[in-house]
Design an enzyme around this catalytic site. Structure first.
Site, PDB file in Angstrom:
ATOM      1  N   ASP A  26       0.810  -1.212   0.000  1.00  0.00           N
ATOM      2  CA  ASP A  26       0.000   0.000   0.000  1.00  0.00           C
ATOM      3  C   ASP A  26       0.855   1.279   0.000  1.00  0.00           C
ATOM      4  O   ASP A  26       0.644   2.179   0.837  1.00  0.00           O
ATOM      5  CB  ASP A  26      -0.917   0.050   1.243  1.00  0.00           C
ATOM      6  CG  ASP A  26      -1.749  -1.209   1.427  1.00  0.00           C
ATOM      7  OD1 ASP A  26      -2.082  -1.852   0.419  1.00  0.00           O
ATOM      8  OD2 ASP A  26      -2.066  -1.537   2.589  1.00  0.00           O
ATOM      9  N   GLU A  86     -11.478   0.076  -3.338  1.00  0.00           N
ATOM     10  CA  GLU A  86     -10.657   0.659  -2.263  1.00  0.00           C
ATOM     11  C   GLU A  86      -9.454   1.369  -2.885  1.00  0.00           C
ATOM     12  O   GLU A  86      -9.324   1.429  -4.099  1.00  0.00           O
ATOM     13  CB  GLU A  86     -10.183  -0.437  -1.290  1.00  0.00           C
ATOM     14  CG  GLU A  86      -9.290  -1.478  -1.937  1.00  0.00           C
ATOM     15  CD  GLU A  86      -8.944  -2.652  -1.012  1.00  0.00           C
ATOM     16  OE1 GLU A  86      -9.485  -2.741   0.101  1.00  0.00           O
ATOM     17  OE2 GLU A  86      -8.139  -3.495  -1.438  1.00  0.00           O
TER      18      GLU A  86
HETATM   19  O1  FUB Z   1      -3.263  -3.468   3.546  1.00  0.00           O
HETATM   20  C1  FUB Z   1      -4.566  -3.731   4.008  1.00  0.00           C
HETATM   21  C2  FUB Z   1      -5.548  -3.473   2.922  1.00  0.00           C
HETATM   22  O2  FUB Z   1      -5.269  -4.313   1.803  1.00  0.00           O
HETATM   23  C3  FUB Z   1      -5.507  -2.079   2.358  1.00  0.00           C
HETATM   24  O3  FUB Z   1      -6.098  -1.140   3.168  1.00  0.00           O
HETATM   25  C4  FUB Z   1      -6.180  -2.316   1.070  1.00  0.00           C
HETATM   26  O4  FUB Z   1      -6.060  -1.265   0.149  1.00  0.00           O
HETATM   27  C5  FUB Z   1      -5.502  -3.587   0.604  1.00  0.00           C
HETATM   28  O5  FUB Z   1      -4.282  -3.331  -0.013  1.00  0.00           O
END
Ligand code: FUB
Length: 328
Positions: free
Chosen positions: A16, A223
């Site tokens: 991320d 997301e």
């Molecule tokens: O790293 C945890 C979660 O997985 C993140 O918040 C999302 O975007 C995905 O990458």
């Protein structure tokens, strides 16, 4: 279709990457993945991050040394912490650095916290409480014309489906089929950078006919919002989650609406894909992650970078993520 890619930090599992250039140097704000056993599920219980480090590159991101500045934030120091410190981002204002992070509180609800430092590499001192009215995950802070806009949101484990009009629902409600997809959110920050200055607004992504992307569209928002500006246009990029793409849309202002344009990155090895885009010394770069070095474990991810190219109309040329293609 496939520019050269570099694994940035083989010493540890991180994911991320939110990346910015501060004082001429590249700063990477990643999640710090941890090993966990037998808890992989759609709720994201396998992402058990407890702290985060800041990495820097003083030069070309494709070749130059990556420095780990050590622990910049630890959930042990956050008074309201429950578990799962997910994707952070950082902004500079008047010589101070503000780190925004999603974290579950003691009731297992994601809130957004702020931590402050005099230096971009931290360590960051957390505020005693989360931002009032905050919820969900995946932060991007975007400065524009003297204001700072915070983008957030993620469905499934990110809990966005538990909210409508910024209020918690009695029970979660995820749109289906040809209903409009759940949008991410954008909110302007207060001048002191510590609270929301307004109610968060939905960030709608429209198709070429002007209709919101539908819940069953493999290109809809899931997301990982990221916003950058190119040639005066606002580019919103995001992960499509269960269809494993990075896509983008273009708008005329930070709140959108944004019109869908195409795929930036095809699926990687691993379930999640999450990224940021920066310009550095006249070139554009896509920072992201995959799970190749861990043998495909979705919760042990590794940071990557490659160059990103625009065509003459400002469209981003798609990049091959190296995973199995998604069958639309
Ligand atoms: O790293 C945890 C979660 O997985 C993140 O918040 C999302 O975007 C995905 O990458």
């Amino acid at each position: 279709m496939s520019p050269e890619k570099r694994y940035l930090f083989p010493d540890d599992y991180m994911a991320d990457p939110s990346v910015h250039v501060f004082n001429g140097k590249i700063y990477i704000y990643p999640s710090h993945d941890w090993e966990c056993e037998n808890i992989e599920n759609d709720n994201g219980d396998q992402y058990v991050m407890k702290d985060m480090h800041v990495l820097t590159i003083d030069g070309n991101p494709m070749t130059d040394h990556v420095t780990d500045h050590g622990k910049a934030l630890d959930i042990a120091d956050i008074p309201w912490a429950g578990r799962q410190l997910w994707d952070c981002d950082c902004a500079e204002k008047d010589g101070k650095y503000y780190l925004y992070f999603p974290l579950k509180d003691k009731n297992d609800i994601f809130r957004i916290g702020v931590a402050i430092s005099d230096r971009p590499e931290g360590p960051f001192i957390p505020q005693p409480d989360p931002i009032r009215g905050s919820y969900s995950i995946d932060i991007c802070v975007f400065p524009d014309n003297g204001e700072y806009y915070l983008y957030f949101g993620g469905i499934w484990g990110g809990q966005l489906q538990r909210y409508r009009d910024n209020k918690a629902l009695e029970s979660a409600c995820l749109p289906e089929g040809d209903e409009p997809a759940l949008p991410s959110r954008c909110v302007r920050l207060t001048k002191d950078m510590l609270q929301f200055a307004e109610e968060p607004r939905p960030i709608v992504i429209l198709d070429a006919e002007g209709n919101p992307l539908k819940a069953d569209d493999p290109h809809r928002f899931f997301e990982a919002s990221w916003v950058h500006k190119h040639n005066g246009k606002y580019y919103l990029s995001y992960s499509t989650g269960d269809s494993h793409l990075l896509c983008y849309a273009i708008g005329d202002n930070p709140y959108g609406p944004f019109v869908y344009q195409g795929v930036i990155l095809t699926p990687v090895v691993g379930w999640t894909t999450h990224h940021s885009i920066i310009e550095y010394e006249g070139k554009w770069y896509l920072f992201h992650h995959d799970s190749v070095p861990s043998g495909g474990k979705s919760w042990l991810r590794s940071l990557k970078v490659c160059e990103l190219t625009y065509d003459e109309e400002g469209h981003i040329l798609p990049i091959d993520g190296g995973g199995d293609p998604y069958n639309e």
